[in-house]
Design a protein around this motif. Sequence first.
Motif, PDB file in Angstrom:
ATOM      1  N   ALA A   1       1.182  -0.856  -0.188  1.00 50.21           N
ATOM      2  CA  ALA A   1      -0.075   0.393  -0.049  1.00 50.21           C
ATOM      3  C   ALA A   1       1.075   1.142   0.281  1.00 50.21           C
ATOM      4  O   ALA A   1       0.874   2.211  -0.604  1.00 50.21           O
ATOM      5  CB  ALA A   1      -0.671  -0.278   1.014  1.00 50.21           C
ATOM      6  N   ALA A   2       2.123   1.176   0.934  1.00 48.26           N
ATOM      7  CA  ALA A   2       3.203   2.569   1.321  1.00 48.26           C
ATOM      8  C   ALA A   2       3.125   2.567  -0.695  1.00 48.26           C
ATOM      9  O   ALA A   2       3.952   3.840  -0.848  1.00 48.26           O
ATOM     10  CB  ALA A   2       3.938   1.981   1.716  1.00 48.26           C
TER      11      ALA A   2
ATOM     12  N   LEU B   1       3.617   6.049  -5.034  1.00 51.14           N
ATOM     13  CA  LEU B   1       3.058   6.537  -7.025  1.00 51.14           C
ATOM     14  C   LEU B   1       2.327   6.574  -6.919  1.00 51.14           C
ATOM     15  O   LEU B   1       2.097   7.734  -8.838  1.00 51.14           O
ATOM     16  CB  LEU B   1       3.707   5.020  -7.162  1.00 51.14           C
ATOM     17  CG  LEU B   1       4.446   4.039  -7.166  1.00 51.14           C
ATOM     18  CD1 LEU B   1       4.073   2.260  -8.464  1.00 51.14           C
ATOM     19  CD2 LEU B   1       5.666   4.770  -8.434  1.00 51.14           C
ATOM     20  N   PHE B   2       1.101   6.988  -6.402  1.00 50.73           N
ATOM     21  CA  PHE B   2      -0.505   6.991  -6.517  1.00 50.73           C
ATOM     22  C   PHE B   2       0.058   8.987  -6.375  1.00 50.73           C
ATOM     23  O   PHE B   2      -0.281  10.017  -6.855  1.00 50.73           O
ATOM     24  CB  PHE B   2      -1.554   7.211  -5.830  1.00 50.73           C
ATOM     25  CG  PHE B   2      -2.439   7.929  -6.026  1.00 50.73           C
ATOM     26  CD1 PHE B   2      -3.607   7.890  -6.586  1.00 50.73           C
ATOM     27  CD2 PHE B   2      -2.711   8.930  -4.810  1.00 50.73           C
ATOM     28  CE1 PHE B   2      -4.343   8.914  -6.945  1.00 50.73           C
ATOM     29  CE2 PHE B   2      -3.611   9.534  -4.748  1.00 50.73           C
ATOM     30  CZ  PHE B   2      -4.881   9.707  -6.055  1.00 50.73           C
ATOM     31  N   ASN B   3       0.952   9.618  -4.667  1.00 51.30           N
ATOM     32  CA  ASN B   3       0.739  10.944  -5.328  1.00 51.30           C
ATOM     33  C   ASN B   3       1.542  11.261  -5.876  1.00 51.30           C
ATOM     34  O   ASN B   3       2.008  12.952  -6.228  1.00 51.30           O
ATOM     35  CB  ASN B   3       1.855  11.133  -3.505  1.00 51.30           C
ATOM     36  CG  ASN B   3       0.456  10.570  -3.118  1.00 51.30           C
ATOM     37  OD1 ASN B   3      -0.476  10.801  -2.715  1.00 51.30           O
ATOM     38  ND2 ASN B   3       0.851  10.141  -1.215  1.00 51.30           N
TER      39      ASN B   3
ATOM     40  N   ALA C   1      -5.932  -3.109  -6.587  1.00 56.79           N
ATOM     41  CA  ALA C   1      -6.045  -2.020  -7.246  1.00 56.79           C
ATOM     42  C   ALA C   1      -6.474  -0.610  -6.455  1.00 56.79           C
ATOM     43  O   ALA C   1      -6.189  -0.353  -5.321  1.00 56.79           O
ATOM     44  CB  ALA C   1      -7.513  -2.014  -7.871  1.00 56.79           C
ATOM     45  N   VAL C   2      -5.988   0.518  -6.811  1.00 54.34           N
ATOM     46  CA  VAL C   2      -6.126   1.822  -6.711  1.00 54.34           C
ATOM     47  C   VAL C   2      -7.812   3.127  -6.984  1.00 54.34           C
ATOM     48  O   VAL C   2      -7.643   2.657  -7.620  1.00 54.34           O
ATOM     49  CB  VAL C   2      -5.057   3.068  -6.504  1.00 54.34           C
ATOM     50  CG1 VAL C   2      -4.646   3.967  -5.861  1.00 54.34           C
ATOM     51  CG2 VAL C   2      -3.792   2.028  -6.313  1.00 54.34           C
TER      52      VAL C   2
ATOM     53  N   PRO D   1      -6.040   2.102   3.455  1.00 52.73           N
ATOM     54  CA  PRO D   1      -6.772   3.749   3.090  1.00 52.73           C
ATOM     55  C   PRO D   1      -5.230   4.545   2.672  1.00 52.73           C
ATOM     56  O   PRO D   1      -4.021   4.275   3.654  1.00 52.73           O
ATOM     57  CB  PRO D   1      -7.575   4.664   4.366  1.00 52.73           C
ATOM     58  CG  PRO D   1      -8.108   3.268   4.818  1.00 52.73           C
ATOM     59  CD  PRO D   1      -6.970   2.600   4.792  1.00 52.73           C
ATOM     60  N   PHE D   2      -5.113   5.877   1.939  1.00 55.01           N
ATOM     61  CA  PHE D   2      -4.259   6.422   1.760  1.00 55.01           C
ATOM     62  C   PHE D   2      -3.817   7.508   2.454  1.00 55.01           C
ATOM     63  O   PHE D   2      -5.047   8.039   3.495  1.00 55.01           O
ATOM     64  CB  PHE D   2      -4.038   6.771   0.197  1.00 55.01           C
ATOM     65  CG  PHE D   2      -3.639   5.520  -0.635  1.00 55.01           C
ATOM     66  CD1 PHE D   2      -3.174   4.871   0.151  1.00 55.01           C
ATOM     67  CD2 PHE D   2      -3.384   6.214  -2.215  1.00 55.01           C
ATOM     68  CE1 PHE D   2      -2.773   3.850  -0.783  1.00 55.01           C
ATOM     69  CE2 PHE D   2      -3.430   4.683  -3.313  1.00 55.01           C
ATOM     70  CZ  PHE D   2      -2.520   3.647  -2.521  1.00 55.01           C
TER      71      PHE D   2
END
Length: 461
Positions: free
Chosen positions: A53-54, A59-61, A84-85, A129-130
Amino acid sequence: MLNVKRRLFWKLCITFTAGVVALFYLLDFLAVKAEDSMSQIAQKHRDQLLAWAAEAETLFNAGDNAELDRWLAQLQQSEQLQAAVVQFESTLISGGQLEPERYTGFNFGRNVAWPVHLYFDFNPVMEIPFGDGQTSFLVGLPAYMRPGDLWYSTKITLQLILPMVLLAVLSLLVYSHIMRPISQLRRATNAFSHGDFSVRVRTLLGGRNDELADLADTFDYMAQRIGDQIVNQRHLIADLSHELRTPLTRLDIAVDSLNSRPSTENIARVSRESQHIRRLVEDTLTLAWLDNERPRLELEGLDLVDLIDVILEDARFEFPGRLINTALPATARIEQTCHRAVGQALENIIRNALRFTADGGAVQVTLETVGEYYRIYVQDQGPGVPEHQLAQIFQPFFRGDSARLSNHKSFGLGLALAQRQVHIVGGDIVARNAPKGGLCVTIGLPRDGHSAAMGLLGQAK
């Protein structure tokens, strides 16, 4: 309070009831604890999920969706899972806006700290959760991370193996509790059958108080009584054999003399020795009967004074050279006693006193009322008995010093018979030396003979 006649039943009932209830409670407690502990994802697997998740959040940020897609595809291929994200955004349709925290998170997956239900046939989706509260990393839990691999074997152990073991232990404890005194009784019975009449069981059971303890008490009483009977019979037979030798020898001599030289003197001698032997055998058989049996008493009322008068009248006829002085009340009524036993006991004691009193001497017979008893004192003017022998004069075939026997022949059975006869009617008898010489025998007879006799028989059971 436990029923006196069912102490062992209640003990076993309470033990089994408490044991089974405790077993059910223990099994339920262990099952809940085992299921709860086995439903948690292992810490190393939690760390792995959080690490994925981290990486996805990094990558998402960074805004590099292509790299995020490549990384997710690689993760799914290498771990054989789905990942999935996703983002969650709530739209207010109507009503007031509630607290913002109510609308954060995707809320379609399970937190890694939550237990995983062991009965699901599929692997759950985990949600991490992020930091923005609107985006989450969703991943299908890999099979190797699924907790509860040993749950089915654990369930069989808790539901089948453990109850069997615990019930077997409980049964073993109950069996040991029951069989320990039974085994001791068996060993005691074997020892008793091989001649060890001193064996006892009750003391080996400690403070136990149930039906098996009652059985041990019954065995001990039986062993005591039968052992005493056997020992007494052996001694009685040995003593009788010894006592018969002398009159039988005299009888043989008289018969030989009669064959070689018939005479009236020899005939009288044979008759006298025959009567002597018959009395000896009859008295011995009576003594054995009183020692070994519990005679069934024929209870009746009697006046003790009248009985003594009859006995003294016969005694004066048999011993005309002795005086008999009396101190008797007008009446001394005893209800429900055995006339035969009391009469024979008094006769034996009075005749014994007269035998040991020389011609011209006197025997004193006194009757007093002392509480619930009549006390009869029979005192002779004989040589008395050495103090160390007073406790032995009621033993069969016991004879005192030669000085006391110098003026008569005695079997040594009179006082022994008297003691047994007094005891079966609930009385007591003791002997002591009188201060001015002679022997004084004291007989205590209960005024309520029936109650005393029943109490005596009750103690014997």
